[in-house]
Write a protein that holds these residues in place. Structure first.
Motif, PDB file in Angstrom:
ATOM      1  N   LEU A  44      22.476  -4.943  16.783  1.00 49.20           N
ATOM      2  CA  LEU A  44      22.750  -5.569  15.494  1.00 49.20           C
ATOM      3  C   LEU A  44      23.001  -4.567  14.366  1.00 49.20           C
ATOM      4  CD1 LEU A  44      23.053  -8.163  13.905  1.00 49.20           C
ATOM      5  CD2 LEU A  44      20.573  -8.194  13.579  1.00 49.20           C
ATOM      6  N   THR A 104      25.662  -4.680  10.938  1.00 48.00           N
ATOM      7  CA  THR A 104      25.232  -4.700   9.544  1.00 48.00           C
ATOM      8  C   THR A 104      25.575  -3.410   8.810  1.00 48.00           C
ATOM      9  OG1 THR A 104      23.033  -3.979  10.265  1.00 48.00           O
ATOM     10  CG2 THR A 104      23.368  -6.339   9.986  1.00 48.00           C
ATOM     11  N   LEU A 144      28.684 -15.697  13.009  1.00 52.12           N
ATOM     12  CA  LEU A 144      27.238 -15.798  12.815  1.00 52.12           C
ATOM     13  C   LEU A 144      26.809 -17.212  13.170  1.00 52.12           C
ATOM     14  CD1 LEU A 144      27.183 -13.995   9.351  1.00 52.12           C
ATOM     15  CD2 LEU A 144      26.539 -12.995  11.543  1.00 52.12           C
ATOM     16  N   LEU A 194      19.304 -17.001   7.362  1.00 46.70           N
ATOM     17  CA  LEU A 194      19.648 -15.685   7.918  1.00 46.70           C
ATOM     18  C   LEU A 194      21.157 -15.558   8.096  1.00 46.70           C
ATOM     19  CD1 LEU A 194      18.672 -12.993   9.000  1.00 46.70           C
ATOM     20  CD2 LEU A 194      18.306 -14.066  11.225  1.00 46.70           C
ATOM     21  N   GLU A 227      22.547 -14.875   4.678  1.00 46.41           N
ATOM     22  CA  GLU A 227      22.202 -13.527   4.220  1.00 46.41           C
ATOM     23  C   GLU A 227      23.069 -12.478   4.899  1.00 46.41           C
ATOM     24  OE1 GLU A 227      18.273 -10.837   4.779  1.00 46.41           O
ATOM     25  OE2 GLU A 227      17.970 -12.677   3.621  1.00 46.41           O
ATOM     26  N   ARG A 228      23.258 -12.608   6.217  1.00 49.73           N
ATOM     27  CA  ARG A 228      24.073 -11.626   6.943  1.00 49.73           C
ATOM     28  C   ARG A 228      25.546 -11.738   6.555  1.00 49.73           C
ATOM     29  NH1 ARG A 228      20.976 -11.949  12.845  1.00 49.73           N
ATOM     30  NH2 ARG A 228      19.316 -10.483  12.275  1.00 49.73           N
ATOM     31  N   ASP A 287      25.876  -9.914   3.276  1.00 51.10           N
ATOM     32  CA  ASP A 287      25.797  -8.468   3.482  1.00 51.10           C
ATOM     33  C   ASP A 287      27.130  -7.914   3.985  1.00 51.10           C
ATOM     34  OD1 ASP A 287      23.182  -8.414   2.663  1.00 51.10           O
ATOM     35  OD2 ASP A 287      22.328  -8.375   4.684  1.00 51.10           O
ATOM     36  N   CYS A 316      21.708 -15.841  15.099  1.00 56.07           N
ATOM     37  CA  CYS A 316      20.777 -15.759  13.969  1.00 56.07           C
ATOM     38  C   CYS A 316      19.678 -16.792  14.172  1.00 56.07           C
ATOM     39  CB  CYS A 316      21.510 -15.999  12.649  1.00 56.07           C
ATOM     40  SG  CYS A 316      22.850 -14.825  12.340  1.00 56.07           S
TER      41      CYS A 316
END
Length: 337
Positions: free
Chosen positions: A8, A12, A23, A30, A33-34, A37, A132
């Motif tokens: 992972l 990221t 995702l 989550l 959020e990813r 990012d 996720c």
């Protein structure tokens, strides 16, 4: 390419290495959020109108157009697609056949393992498929510690254990509670168990805990009210199922230790995180009502509930309420014996 937990950081740290990032999973917080990012890494922010395009379900038909558009201000563009599903299979395939460097980020909560879109992207070396799923146990403790450390805030071990058992399974909700704790502690502060008790209020996770304890004691009215409150607060049935799984696992662990000759008090003291002192009487009452075989059977029923709630189109809230009613009835029958 299917990305596991060990790989992972590759996604990221360098989302630009991929053309499409999918995702999927049960933790919508989550996933969000990813996605944020990845977008931020490429475009510098999540809302740059020249380099970031956000498509919701009603605008999915614009995916090909947005993914092949040129950047007016220079730099790589990102298309962030919410509520992605197999209906985007053709559009994604067409985008991958064209020479565009736009990164496409697909947010697909609840996408089934048999998904054709997922199968396509997991076969390609230039695409990433990332599961996720809700964190728990030591993984969740590590995440909480890292979140607080970013604010130079520490947390004492007993407070961390209690908080881990209290937070819901959704990453977004967990982050919100941790941010509140960091603000409470102030810069370079240290959170104690009393601090966490004072700061964490009646969140949805408390409603779930109320429901689980009431159900395993046979208190029908309290269990029904608590589960209605949790659902009204937006807690997903899958999250509720996992909270009940955790509670039943803890009861079964104590029962199994007692079967092996350990005293009930010592078995309960060995639980991590420890039982909150205000819940001790309720936990003991449930231990008296539930045998080891009955708890094993209840765990199977709870796992079946989680699986049923993941099925597309399932009446998950109704299934959740029926499960709680059934579990409570079993407790009540045991209490009458």
């Amino acid at each position: 390419m299917k990305i596991d937990a060990r790989s992972l950081p590759r996604v990221t740290r360098d989302p630009g290495a991929w053309r499409v990032i999918l995702l999927h999973g049960d933790d919508t917080g989550l996933i969000r959020e990813r996605a944020q990012d990845a977008v931020r890494q490429i475009a510098g922010s999540t809302d740059d109108p020249f380099r970031v395009s956000v498509l919701d379900k009603e605008t999915h038909d614009r995916l090909e157009e947005e993914a092949t558009a040129l950047s007016l201000m220079g730099g790589r563009r990102v298309v962030r697609v919410r509520d992605a599903s197999d209906t985007l299979l053709k559009a994604v395939t067409n985008v991958l056949e064209q020479p565009t460097d736009t990164l496409v980020v697909l947010e697909a909560p609840g996408l089934p393992s048999r998904s054709k879109l997922r199968a396509l992207l997991e076969k390609r070396q230039d695409c990433a498929s990332v599961g996720c799923h809700p964190e728990e146990g030591r993984t969740l403790e590590a995440t909480i510690t890292q979140m607080l450390a970013s604010h130079t805030v520490r947390i004492e071990p007993d407070a961390l254990h209690w908080l881990t058992g209290r937070l819901g399974a959704d990453r977004g909700a967990a982050r919100s509670e941790v941010e509140k704790l960091a603000l409470y502690a102030g810069d370079t502060g240290t959170l104690t168990l009393d601090d966490v008790h004072a700061c964490i209020g009646d969140a949805g996770s408390v409603s779930i805990e109320d429901a689980a304890f009431a159900a395993t004691e046979g208190r029908r009215t309290e269990a029904d009210l608590a589960i209605e409150r949790a659902l009204a607060e937006g807690i997903s049935p899958i999250t509720i199922a996992r909270a009940f799984l955790s509670h039943l696992h803890r009861l079964r662990r104590v029962r199994a230790a007692m079967t092996d000759g350990e005293s009930r008090g010592d078995a309960i003291k060995g639980l991590k995180p420890p039982v909150f002192f205000k819940r001790t009487a309720s936990f003991n009452r449930a231990i008296e009502l539930w045998s080891l075989p009955a708890l094993t059977e209840a765990l199977k029923d709870t796992q079946a509930l989680e699986l049923a709630c993941k099925q597309t189109g399932a009446p998950d809230q109704l299934l959740c309420k029926r499960y709680v009613a059934t579990l409570t009835a079993k407790s009540a029958r045991a209490a009458r014996r």
